[in-house]
Design a protein around this motif. Structure first.
Motif, PDB file in Angstrom:
ATOM      1  N   LEU A  49     -19.912   9.579 -43.011  1.00  0.00           N
ATOM      2  CA  LEU A  49     -20.314  10.899 -43.490  1.00  0.00           C
ATOM      3  C   LEU A  49     -19.186  11.599 -44.235  1.00  0.00           C
ATOM      4  O   LEU A  49     -19.393  12.190 -45.298  1.00  0.00           O
ATOM      5  N   PHE A  50     -17.966  11.543 -43.687  1.00  0.00           N
ATOM      6  CA  PHE A  50     -16.823  12.207 -44.309  1.00  0.00           C
ATOM      7  C   PHE A  50     -15.904  11.215 -45.022  1.00  0.00           C
ATOM      8  O   PHE A  50     -14.781  11.567 -45.385  1.00  0.00           O
ATOM      9  N   GLU A  51     -16.347   9.980 -45.178  1.00  0.00           N
ATOM     10  CA  GLU A  51     -15.594   8.907 -45.830  1.00  0.00           C
ATOM     11  C   GLU A  51     -14.170   8.859 -45.263  1.00  0.00           C
ATOM     12  O   GLU A  51     -13.991   8.647 -44.080  1.00  0.00           O
ATOM     13  N   GLU A  80     -25.874   3.133 -39.354  1.00  0.00           N
ATOM     14  CA  GLU A  80     -26.290   2.833 -37.987  1.00  0.00           C
ATOM     15  C   GLU A  80     -26.466   4.087 -37.139  1.00  0.00           C
ATOM     16  O   GLU A  80     -26.876   3.998 -35.988  1.00  0.00           O
ATOM     17  N   HIS A  81     -26.132   5.243 -37.695  1.00  0.00           N
ATOM     18  CA  HIS A  81     -26.210   6.519 -36.975  1.00  0.00           C
ATOM     19  C   HIS A  81     -25.428   6.462 -35.668  1.00  0.00           C
ATOM     20  O   HIS A  81     -25.928   6.786 -34.596  1.00  0.00           O
ATOM     21  N   ARG A  82     -24.162   6.085 -35.814  1.00  0.00           N
ATOM     22  CA  ARG A  82     -23.257   6.009 -34.666  1.00  0.00           C
ATOM     23  C   ARG A  82     -22.149   7.043 -34.822  1.00  0.00           C
ATOM     24  O   ARG A  82     -21.552   7.176 -35.896  1.00  0.00           O
ATOM     25  N   ARG A 123     -32.619   7.874 -31.698  1.00  0.00           N
ATOM     26  CA  ARG A 123     -31.557   7.191 -32.451  1.00  0.00           C
ATOM     27  C   ARG A 123     -30.846   8.126 -33.425  1.00  0.00           C
ATOM     28  O   ARG A 123     -29.622   8.159 -33.480  1.00  0.00           O
ATOM     29  N   ASP A 124     -31.614   8.879 -34.195  1.00  0.00           N
ATOM     30  CA  ASP A 124     -31.047   9.659 -35.291  1.00  0.00           C
ATOM     31  C   ASP A 124     -30.332  10.909 -34.802  1.00  0.00           C
ATOM     32  O   ASP A 124     -30.665  11.478 -33.762  1.00  0.00           O
ATOM     33  N   VAL A 141     -32.118  14.296 -41.983  1.00  0.00           N
ATOM     34  CA  VAL A 141     -31.586  12.999 -41.581  1.00  0.00           C
ATOM     35  C   VAL A 141     -31.277  12.218 -42.848  1.00  0.00           C
ATOM     36  O   VAL A 141     -32.119  12.127 -43.749  1.00  0.00           O
ATOM     37  N   VAL A 142     -30.080  11.685 -42.939  1.00  0.00           N
ATOM     38  CA  VAL A 142     -29.697  10.887 -44.106  1.00  0.00           C
ATOM     39  C   VAL A 142     -29.842   9.404 -43.775  1.00  0.00           C
ATOM     40  O   VAL A 142     -29.217   8.904 -42.840  1.00  0.00           O
ATOM     41  N   HIS A 143     -30.685   8.726 -44.520  1.00  0.00           N
ATOM     42  CA  HIS A 143     -30.858   7.282 -44.391  1.00  0.00           C
ATOM     43  C   HIS A 143     -30.027   6.628 -45.494  1.00  0.00           C
ATOM     44  O   HIS A 143     -30.312   6.801 -46.681  1.00  0.00           O
TER      45      HIS A 143
END
Length: 235
Positions: A49-51, A80-82, A123-124, A141-143
């Motif tokens: 998300l924040f690279e 993977e939404h981790r 999960r998300d 939600v970003v896929h």
């Protein structure tokens, strides 16, 4: 945007803190495990998300305790939404998604709030854009997918391959109605937005607002302003 986030913090994180039994500085490793699958990304991967910018953060745990530890930095794997943490940029850990309800990230001068909405899925992590328990709310939600894109330079393949990998973000927005029903939308075009509200009591207000804004294609800020407009008009 910062104003919207401030309202979110007051209505979500602070309300949880008020009702939490205690505020603790818990050892964050108790709810995490080593993350070794670096094939999906790195400490500066575009899947994050924040690279390359790992950030400070706080967690609301499953037992309503607040976890805050300045020794750790946070990031989020969009594929993977981790939820990931590190303290030294050498070792990476994954927070068990069963152990927390919400996460607060600090980046530059802004704050971003994500939470689980378990009745949708377990999960998300849903980013909160607008939150109002009695009116309309908006979540995202970003896929993110890794795709291969073909290219050529003067019809000659580069490096023995004419494909390159590219990360593509596909945001999905969830609009919650005052009765807590919800609809999701990918395309921020006039038609899909109108269809979400066509059987809703505020459908005319939506149509009026979209006409006032003009255009047929909208962005995230436009959607946020629409939800805030509906909340204001319903006072």
């Amino acid at each position: 945007m910062k104003k919207y986030i401030t309202c979110t913090l007051l209505s979500i994180i602070i309300s949880y803190i008020i009702h939490a039994q205690e505020i603790v500085h818990q050892d964050i490793t108790q709810i995490s495990k080593p993350f070794t699958d670096l094939t999906q990304g790195s400490f500066k991967g575009k899947n994050l998300l924040f690279e390359g910018n790992w950030v400070k953060g706080k967690l609301l745990t499953s037992n309503n305790s607040i976890v805050s530890c300045d020794s750790f930095l946070f990031n989020f794997d969009k594929i993977e939404h981790r939820l990931l943490i590190t303290s030294d940029y050498k070792n990476m850990f994954e927070i068990d998604r069963r152990e927390f309800k919400a996460a607060l990230f600090y980046f530059d001068d802004s704050a971003y709030v994500f939470k689980h909405i378990y009745f949708i899925n377990d999960r998300d992590l849903f980013q909160i854009l607008v939150n109002d328990e009695n009116k309309y709310s908006l979540y995202k939600v970003v896929h993110t997918k890794l795709i291969k894109e073909s290219f050529s330079i003067n019809t000659i393949s580069v490096g023995g391959s004419n494909f390159r990998e590219k990360y593509v973000d596909m945001p999905e927005y969830y609009i919650f109605f005052p009765n807590r029903e919800y609809r999701s939308i990918f395309s921020l075009k006039k038609g899909p937005i109108e269809r979400i509200f066509e059987l809703n009591r505020d459908s005319e207000k939506v149509n009026e607002y979209l006409k006032m804004v003009g255009g047929k294609v909208y962005n995230e800020d436009d959607l946020i302003k629409l939800i805030l407009y509906l909340n204001k008009e319903s006072i």
